[in-house]
Design an enzyme around this catalytic site. Structure first.
Site, PDB file in Angstrom:
ATOM      1  N   ARG A  62      -4.414   3.397  18.708  1.00 51.98           N
ATOM      2  CA  ARG A  62      -5.208   4.308  17.727  1.00 51.98           C
ATOM      3  C   ARG A  62      -6.632   4.063  17.921  1.00 51.98           C
ATOM      4  O   ARG A  62      -7.311   4.863  17.776  1.00 51.98           O
ATOM      5  CB  ARG A  62      -4.822   4.160  16.424  1.00 51.98           C
ATOM      6  CG  ARG A  62      -5.267   5.245  15.499  1.00 51.98           C
ATOM      7  CD  ARG A  62      -4.574   5.383  13.947  1.00 51.98           C
ATOM      8  NE  ARG A  62      -4.477   4.316  13.179  1.00 51.98           N
ATOM      9  CZ  ARG A  62      -3.700   3.415  13.083  1.00 51.98           C
ATOM     10  NH1 ARG A  62      -2.499   3.696  13.730  1.00 51.98           N
ATOM     11  NH2 ARG A  62      -3.547   2.530  12.235  1.00 51.98           N
ATOM     12  N   SER A  76       1.625  -8.619  15.204  1.00 53.63           N
ATOM     13  CA  SER A  76       1.887  -9.590  16.338  1.00 53.63           C
ATOM     14  C   SER A  76       1.639 -10.804  16.394  1.00 53.63           C
ATOM     15  O   SER A  76       1.087 -11.339  15.298  1.00 53.63           O
ATOM     16  CB  SER A  76       1.452  -8.780  17.636  1.00 53.63           C
ATOM     17  OG  SER A  76       0.017  -9.568  17.976  1.00 53.63           O
ATOM     18  N   ASP A  82     -15.931   3.001   5.775  1.00 47.31           N
ATOM     19  CA  ASP A  82     -15.039   4.012   6.411  1.00 47.31           C
ATOM     20  C   ASP A  82     -15.296   5.338   5.043  1.00 47.31           C
ATOM     21  O   ASP A  82     -14.419   6.215   4.625  1.00 47.31           O
ATOM     22  CB  ASP A  82     -13.484   4.105   5.923  1.00 47.31           C
ATOM     23  CG  ASP A  82     -13.051   3.309   7.055  1.00 47.31           C
ATOM     24  OD1 ASP A  82     -13.437   3.418   8.260  1.00 47.31           O
ATOM     25  OD2 ASP A  82     -12.203   2.454   6.841  1.00 47.31           O
ATOM     26  N   ASP A 104     -13.306   2.351  15.432  1.00 41.75           N
ATOM     27  CA  ASP A 104     -12.847   3.468  14.403  1.00 41.75           C
ATOM     28  C   ASP A 104     -14.241   4.181  13.944  1.00 41.75           C
ATOM     29  O   ASP A 104     -14.122   5.327  13.484  1.00 41.75           O
ATOM     30  CB  ASP A 104     -12.020   2.871  13.196  1.00 41.75           C
ATOM     31  CG  ASP A 104     -10.893   2.146  13.563  1.00 41.75           C
ATOM     32  OD1 ASP A 104     -11.060   1.250  14.580  1.00 41.75           O
ATOM     33  OD2 ASP A 104      -9.944   1.891  12.931  1.00 41.75           O
ATOM     34  N   SER A 132       0.003  -0.558  10.519  1.00 41.84           N
ATOM     35  CA  SER A 132      -0.404  -1.995  11.284  1.00 41.84           C
ATOM     36  C   SER A 132       0.973  -2.559  11.363  1.00 41.84           C
ATOM     37  O   SER A 132       1.683  -2.845  10.470  1.00 41.84           O
ATOM     38  CB  SER A 132      -1.299  -2.817  10.139  1.00 41.84           C
ATOM     39  OG  SER A 132      -2.337  -2.334   9.821  1.00 41.84           O
TER      40      SER A 132
HETATM   41  N1  GLY Z   1      -9.047   2.859  10.725  1.00 41.98           N
HETATM   42  C1  GLY Z   1      -7.915   1.979  10.357  1.00 41.98           C
HETATM   43  C2  GLY Z   1      -6.636   2.575  11.044  1.00 41.98           C
HETATM   44  O1  GLY Z   1      -6.747   3.497  12.029  1.00 41.98           O
HETATM   45  O2  GLY Z   1      -5.665   2.146  10.997  1.00 41.98           O
END
Ligand code: GLY
Length: 386
Positions: free
Chosen positions: A227, A350, A95, A155, A347
């Protein structure tokens, strides 16, 4: 659906700047956590993948207002980001773009801070150290080559602009070449025939061949995490911007259509696009990310002379922004909340996914950031740091 008006855009921006300025005493020498808990961001060290977003908000606030206080506060973070990459603190993941574009590339672009440039270049080298030749992708998480992590995630498309920037900055083509290879792998494997996408994708360690899609934060492996789909939309627009490969823009259109078709009536996506009605939490941050992707694409179509499409995506962006303005934007006089946009989901657990639950129906740091980016983009003439 209605579109955000210029008056509402200006009001939203001044509202955001007022909240940010009120938060400055808390987050000048501390970072903001990934998400709020009961409406409030905790103060943390510079250790999360998200800590670049708050300085990014400060830079955006500075651009919008010219307020030197915001410029000064944003600049303070450069040393923290330099220390983080020099001392290799919590950077064993991909990231680097999320961290270093809105903090240090922005600082270099806006103020010519040489430490910011150095830090961003070190982050770039760290990112390419995660390139796996077998399969040609940037490994997202975990120890390099670990069996349970021989994968990339959608991502990552948002981390690649850092690589294009570094090649432009240094003249060394290696960064760009790796970004292009990763994008090819991603485009070849991450999208299903209906143009929804997998969150994560495993490759074979021995042969480099594609193995299977999985999820971590989505509802299940073959659903579309909202997302993830949003990162794909903005990421594909950026992939076209940096490579000129038209098929990425064509794919962008299909992936965008899938997203828009899954929205409920109020246009705020559920956290996974498998849900289209009912009480599941929303993820407003996906709507802001997509609005930014649409505004980027609108500029690109303008340059191509495809004016109908440029207008279409600008209008869609304004529609999403109106939905956020109406249902999610925090008003500056609201108490007990210090983020900019409600109803984000980081987050959600599930029965089928592997994530650690966090930040469900809260403000999320990137949700606040991309909301501001969309507001500034819509005003025109923003020099992107992506
Ligand atoms: N890149 C991690 C998220 O979008 O939660």
């Amino acid at each position: 659906m209605r579109e955000i008006t210029e008056q509402e855009r200006l009001e939203a921006l001044s509202n955001a700047i007022a909240i940010i300025k009120r938060n400055l005493p808390d987050y000048t020498y501390s970072c903001q956590d990934t998400n709020t808990v009961d409406g409030i961001y905790r103060k943390i060290e510079n250790i999360e993948w998200t800590t670049g977003f708050w300085p990014g908000e400060l830079w955006l606030g500075y651009i919008a207002s010219g307020d030197e206080v915001l410029r000064h506060a944003a600049g303070i973070f450069v040393e923290s980001f330099r220390e983080r990459i020099e001392k290799h603190i919590a950077v064993d993941h991909h990231d680097m773009g999320f961290l270093y574009n809105p903090s240090c590339v922005a600082a270099w672009q806006l103020t010519g801070n040489a430490h910011a440039r150095e830090a961003a270049l070190l982050a770039t080298d760290n990112l390419i150290s995660r390139f796996q030749e077998k399969g040609e992708f940037l490994q997202a998480w975990g120890a390099m080559g670990a069996d349970d992590n021989y994968r990339y995630i959608i991502d990552c498309l948002l981390n690649l602009p850092l690589l294009y920037w570094a090649s432009d900055e240094t003249g060394n083509p290696i960064y760009r070449e790796i970004a292009i290879k990763h994008t090819r792998t991603c485009v070849a494997n991450s999208f299903r025939s209906d143009y929804s996408c997998f969150h994560t994708f495993f490759m074979d360690k021995e042969t480099g061949k594609p193995v299977r899609g999985e999820t971590c934060q989505g509802y299940k492996a073959d659903s579309s995490w909202a997302r993830g789909q949003a990162w794909a939309i903005y990421g594909l627009a950026l992939a076209y911007k940096h490579t000129g490969e038209k098929s990425y823009l064509d794919l962008f259109e299909h992936v965008s259509e899938y997203f828009m078709n899954k929205l409920p009536q109020d246009m705020i996506p559920y956290w996974d696009l498998i849900f289209t009605s009912g009480d599941e939490p929303r993820d407003s941050s996906s709507a802001s990310i997509v609005a930014c992707g649409f505004l980027e694409a609108s500029e690109l179509y303008d340059k191509l002379g495809e004016y109908d499409k440029a207008l279409k995506y600008r209008k869609l962006a304004k529609t999403l922004m109106k939905a956020i303005y109406d249902s999610c934007m925090v008003r500056k006089d609201e108490s007990g909340i210090n983020g900019l946009v409600k109803h984000g989901t980081y987050s959600k657990k599930s029965p089928y996914n592997t994530c650690t639950p966090a930040g469900v129906d809260e403000c999320v740091s990137w949700g606040d950031y991309y909301w501001m980016e969309a507001l500034i983009r819509l005003g025109g003439s923003w020099k992107s740091w992506w």
